[in-house]
Design a protein around this motif. Structure first.
Motif, PDB file in Angstrom:
ATOM      1  N   GLY A  66       0.779  -1.229   0.000  1.00 24.26           N
ATOM      2  CA  GLY A  66       0.000   0.000   0.000  1.00 24.26           C
ATOM      3  C   GLY A  66       0.810   1.278   0.000  1.00 24.26           C
ATOM      4  O   GLY A  66       0.256   2.376   0.121  1.00 24.26           O
ATOM      5  N   GLN A  67       2.153   1.173  -0.170  1.00 20.04           N
ATOM      6  CA  GLN A  67       2.972   2.397  -0.196  1.00 20.04           C
ATOM      7  C   GLN A  67       2.842   3.161  -1.509  1.00 20.04           C
ATOM      8  O   GLN A  67       3.121   4.355  -1.569  1.00 20.04           O
ATOM      9  CB  GLN A  67       4.454   2.072   0.033  1.00 20.04           C
ATOM     10  N   ILE A  68       2.456   2.459  -2.570  1.00 21.75           N
ATOM     11  CA  ILE A  68       2.177   3.123  -3.841  1.00 21.75           C
ATOM     12  C   ILE A  68       0.818   2.638  -4.345  1.00 21.75           C
ATOM     13  O   ILE A  68       0.334   1.572  -3.945  1.00 21.75           O
ATOM     14  CB  ILE A  68       3.263   2.848  -4.907  1.00 21.75           C
ATOM     15  N   ASP A  69       0.217   3.445  -5.238  1.00 22.35           N
ATOM     16  CA  ASP A  69      -1.085   3.099  -5.789  1.00 22.35           C
ATOM     17  C   ASP A  69      -0.968   2.335  -7.103  1.00 22.35           C
ATOM     18  O   ASP A  69      -1.837   1.517  -7.424  1.00 22.35           O
ATOM     19  CB  ASP A  69      -1.911   4.364  -6.022  1.00 22.35           C
ATOM     20  N   LEU A  70       0.070   2.635  -7.854  1.00 19.64           N
ATOM     21  CA  LEU A  70       0.270   1.933  -9.117  1.00 19.64           C
ATOM     22  C   LEU A  70       1.750   1.839  -9.434  1.00 19.64           C
ATOM     23  O   LEU A  70       2.555   2.652  -8.979  1.00 19.64           O
ATOM     24  CB  LEU A  70      -0.480   2.621 -10.262  1.00 19.64           C
ATOM     25  N   ALA A  71       2.098   0.808 -10.200  1.00 24.08           N
ATOM     26  CA  ALA A  71       3.463   0.596 -10.641  1.00 24.08           C
ATOM     27  C   ALA A  71       3.479   0.570 -12.165  1.00 24.08           C
ATOM     28  O   ALA A  71       2.562   0.045 -12.793  1.00 24.08           O
ATOM     29  CB  ALA A  71       4.021  -0.720 -10.083  1.00 24.08           C
ATOM     30  N   VAL A  72       4.515   1.159 -12.731  1.00 19.56           N
ATOM     31  CA  VAL A  72       4.647   1.227 -14.187  1.00 19.56           C
ATOM     32  C   VAL A  72       5.897   0.459 -14.584  1.00 19.56           C
ATOM     33  O   VAL A  72       6.983   0.698 -14.044  1.00 19.56           O
ATOM     34  CB  VAL A  72       4.760   2.681 -14.678  1.00 19.56           C
ATOM     35  N   PHE A  73       5.724  -0.456 -15.537  1.00 16.23           N
ATOM     36  CA  PHE A  73       6.839  -1.329 -15.897  1.00 16.23           C
ATOM     37  C   PHE A  73       6.702  -1.673 -17.381  1.00 16.23           C
ATOM     38  O   PHE A  73       5.587  -1.869 -17.874  1.00 16.23           O
ATOM     39  CB  PHE A  73       6.768  -2.619 -15.063  1.00 16.23           C
ATOM     40  N   PRO A  74       7.817  -1.738 -18.121  1.00 15.63           N
ATOM     41  CA  PRO A  74       7.719  -2.204 -19.506  1.00 15.63           C
ATOM     42  C   PRO A  74       7.118  -3.606 -19.554  1.00 15.63           C
ATOM     43  O   PRO A  74       7.565  -4.499 -18.837  1.00 15.63           O
ATOM     44  CB  PRO A  74       9.177  -2.204 -19.986  1.00 15.63           C
ATOM     45  N   LEU A  75       6.114  -3.779 -20.376  1.00 16.70           N
ATOM     46  CA  LEU A  75       5.431  -5.070 -20.447  1.00 16.70           C
ATOM     47  C   LEU A  75       6.388  -6.197 -20.827  1.00 16.70           C
ATOM     48  O   LEU A  75       6.244  -7.321 -20.351  1.00 16.70           O
ATOM     49  CB  LEU A  75       4.274  -4.978 -21.450  1.00 16.70           C
ATOM     50  N   LYS A  76       7.374  -5.894 -21.656  1.00 12.51           N
ATOM     51  CA  LYS A  76       8.321  -6.917 -22.094  1.00 12.51           C
ATOM     52  C   LYS A  76       9.147  -7.468 -20.938  1.00 12.51           C
ATOM     53  O   LYS A  76       9.673  -8.585 -21.021  1.00 12.51           O
ATOM     54  CB  LYS A  76       9.252  -6.360 -23.168  1.00 12.51           C
ATOM     55  N   ASN A  77       9.287  -6.700 -19.860  1.00 14.97           N
ATOM     56  CA  ASN A  77      10.115  -7.123 -18.726  1.00 14.97           C
ATOM     57  C   ASN A  77       9.325  -7.795 -17.614  1.00 14.97           C
ATOM     58  O   ASN A  77       9.908  -8.256 -16.627  1.00 14.97           O
ATOM     59  CB  ASN A  77      10.859  -5.918 -18.141  1.00 14.97           C
ATOM     60  N   GLU A  79      10.580  -8.797 -28.514  1.00  7.17           N
ATOM     61  CA  GLU A  79      10.156  -9.493 -27.301  1.00  7.17           C
ATOM     62  C   GLU A  79       8.635  -9.351 -27.153  1.00  7.17           C
ATOM     63  O   GLU A  79       8.054  -8.342 -27.558  1.00  7.17           O
ATOM     64  CB  GLU A  79      10.829  -8.891 -26.067  1.00  7.17           C
ATOM     65  N   PRO A  80       7.971 -10.341 -26.565  1.00  9.62           N
ATOM     66  CA  PRO A  80       6.529 -10.218 -26.321  1.00  9.62           C
ATOM     67  C   PRO A  80       6.216  -8.973 -25.493  1.00  9.62           C
ATOM     68  O   PRO A  80       6.800  -8.759 -24.438  1.00  9.62           O
ATOM     69  CB  PRO A  80       6.188 -11.497 -25.555  1.00  9.62           C
ATOM     70  N   GLY A  81       5.310  -8.148 -25.994  1.00 12.53           N
ATOM     71  CA  GLY A  81       4.927  -6.940 -25.269  1.00 12.53           C
ATOM     72  C   GLY A  81       5.859  -5.762 -25.447  1.00 12.53           C
ATOM     73  O   GLY A  81       5.654  -4.714 -24.821  1.00 12.53           O
ATOM     74  N   GLN A  82       6.863  -5.881 -26.298  1.00  8.75           N
ATOM     75  CA  GLN A  82       7.825  -4.797 -26.462  1.00  8.75           C
ATOM     76  C   GLN A  82       7.148  -3.538 -26.982  1.00  8.75           C
ATOM     77  O   GLN A  82       6.250  -3.587 -27.813  1.00  8.75           O
ATOM     78  CB  GLN A  82       8.930  -5.225 -27.427  1.00  8.75           C
ATOM     79  N   ARG A  90       1.825 -12.298 -24.943  1.00  9.77           N
ATOM     80  CA  ARG A  90       2.124 -12.840 -23.620  1.00  9.77           C
ATOM     81  C   ARG A  90       1.539 -14.236 -23.439  1.00  9.77           C
ATOM     82  O   ARG A  90       2.044 -15.031 -22.645  1.00  9.77           O
ATOM     83  CB  ARG A  90       1.624 -11.890 -22.523  1.00  9.77           C
ATOM     84  N   GLY A  91       0.474 -14.519 -24.187  1.00  9.74           N
ATOM     85  CA  GLY A  91      -0.062 -15.878 -24.165  1.00  9.74           C
ATOM     86  C   GLY A  91       0.932 -16.884 -24.695  1.00  9.74           C
ATOM     87  O   GLY A  91       1.079 -17.987 -24.160  1.00  9.74           O
ATOM     88  N   VAL A  92       1.640 -16.510 -25.773  1.00 18.20           N
ATOM     89  CA  VAL A  92       2.696 -17.376 -26.303  1.00 18.20           C
ATOM     90  C   VAL A  92       3.815 -17.508 -25.274  1.00 18.20           C
ATOM     91  O   VAL A  92       4.337 -18.600 -25.033  1.00 18.20           O
ATOM     92  CB  VAL A  92       3.245 -16.812 -27.627  1.00 18.20           C
ATOM     93  N   LEU A  93       4.167 -16.405 -24.644  1.00 16.52           N
ATOM     94  CA  LEU A  93       5.230 -16.402 -23.637  1.00 16.52           C
ATOM     95  C   LEU A  93       4.944 -17.389 -22.509  1.00 16.52           C
ATOM     96  O   LEU A  93       5.832 -18.104 -22.045  1.00 16.52           O
ATOM     97  CB  LEU A  93       5.383 -14.989 -23.077  1.00 16.52           C
ATOM     98  N   LYS A  94       3.690 -17.451 -22.070  1.00 14.51           N
ATOM     99  CA  LYS A  94       3.327 -18.336 -20.962  1.00 14.51           C
ATOM    100  C   LYS A  94       3.451 -19.812 -21.325  1.00 14.51           C
ATOM    101  O   LYS A  94       3.622 -20.659 -20.454  1.00 14.51           O
ATOM    102  CB  LYS A  94       1.898 -18.022 -20.502  1.00 14.51           C
ATOM    103  N   ILE A  95       3.359 -20.112 -22.603  1.00 15.98           N
ATOM    104  CA  ILE A  95       3.426 -21.506 -23.039  1.00 15.98           C
ATOM    105  C   ILE A  95       4.860 -22.022 -23.073  1.00 15.98           C
ATOM    106  O   ILE A  95       5.113 -23.205 -22.853  1.00 15.98           O
ATOM    107  CB  ILE A  95       2.747 -21.651 -24.416  1.00 15.98           C
ATOM    108  N   GLU A 113      13.402 -21.303 -23.252  1.00 10.32           N
ATOM    109  CA  GLU A 113      12.885 -20.916 -24.565  1.00 10.32           C
ATOM    110  C   GLU A 113      12.473 -19.452 -24.612  1.00 10.32           C
ATOM    111  O   GLU A 113      12.526 -18.811 -25.659  1.00 10.32           O
ATOM    112  CB  GLU A 113      11.694 -21.802 -24.933  1.00 10.32           C
ATOM    113  N   LYS A 114      12.092 -18.884 -23.471  1.00  6.70           N
ATOM    114  CA  LYS A 114      11.629 -17.502 -23.443  1.00  6.70           C
ATOM    115  C   LYS A 114      12.717 -16.529 -23.885  1.00  6.70           C
ATOM    116  O   LYS A 114      12.428 -15.489 -24.468  1.00  6.70           O
ATOM    117  CB  LYS A 114      11.141 -17.137 -22.041  1.00  6.70           C
TER     118      LYS A 114
END
Length: 265
Positions: free
Chosen positions: A44-55, A168-171, A205-210, A215-216
């Motif tokens: 609860g110290q932050i309300d949202l986090a921002v991160f590159p989806l690829k990472n 990369e997926p989500g890049q 990201r669906g492909v990534l999960k498989i 392999e990722k």
């Protein structure tokens, strides 16, 4: 006022600008790693986090959800070429025998498929160190992700076609993460969400999960949608000692990740 944790200054600025468009003020809390951001969110110290989806890992910690994603810029990977190494008669306008810096096995395999006559040098993801080597002539060229916001104006830039040079997926997309129980913040983030982008990155990201962990690191995936609403997914990875590439097109993104994964494996 929302408190934001961001991986880097660029991501924080983009988020501040997007929230300002909907009249929402925010404060940036310095943090760098996904683990730190996750702990701050859950605590609860932050309300949202921002991160590159690829990472982001394919499976998020319990209690954290991707509530919104940003838009996506064109030119997902750039080939930056020093002026003295340009050859307009060659593929990708790069001279024969050039030395090219790459940052992953994914990049190495795919670039070798284009140009077998160049020397590829694997580098750590220290962008500024490689930029200096490119300037001083250690490298003739380097492949940089367009979403890192690097200053590349002194080089000759080639936008690598993401249908042919798979990112990369989500890049190229930022993920806005929230605590699953924090409904007020999630409602705010929905106002800056790009559903047309998430329809594509969900496939990637669906492909990534498989794929397995090993392999990722070799996987490149890109999904787009044409003017008629059809989805086109492109993927590439290393199978054995060779690069395998495939494409699947259909009118919906339902089951698309599974179909393209099955064609790769």
């Amino acid at each position: 006022m929302l408190k934001i944790g961001a991986e880097n200054v660029g991501a924080a600025k983009i988020t501040q600008n997007e929230l300002a468009k909907i009249g929402q003020s925010c404060e940036v809390i310095d943090s760098t790693t996904f683990k730190n951001l996750s702990n701050l969110l859950l605590g609860g110290q932050i309300d949202l986090a921002v991160f590159p989806l690829k990472n982001l890992p394919p499976n998020l910690p319990e209690g954290i959800v991707i509530t919104a994603v940003s838009g996506r810029e064109n030119g997902l990977d750039w080939l930056a070429i020093s002026p003295q190494s340009i050859d307009n008669q060659k593929l990708l306008q790069l001279r024969a025998g050039a030395t090219v810096a790459v940052f992953s096995e994914r990049q190495r395999l795919q670039f070798l498929d284009f140009r077998k006559d160049v020397a590829l040098k694997m580098e750590e993801k220290n962008w500024f160190s490689v930029l200096e080597k490119l300037k001083n002539g250690t490298f003739d060229a380097a492949i940089f992700p367009a979403d890192e916001g690097l200053e590349l104006s002194s080089f000759h830039l080639i936008k690598l076609n993401p249908q042919e040079f798979l990112p990369e997926p989500g890049q190229g997309v930022l993920a806005f993460l929230a605590n699953a129980q924090d409904l007020p913040t999630r409602r705010i983030l929905k106002k800056i969400h790009h559903p047309e982008v998430s329809a594509l990155t969900n496939v990637e990201r669906g492909v990534l999960k498989i794929f397995t962990e090993k392999e990722k690191t070799l996987l490149g995936v890109y999904c787009e949608r044409d003017n008629s609403g059809n989805f086109h997914a492109f993927a590439a990875t290393k199978i054995g000692e060779s690069l395998r590439q495939t494409r699947v097109s259909q009118s919906t993104n339902f089951g698309l990740a599974e179909k393209i994964s099955n064609k790769l494996l």
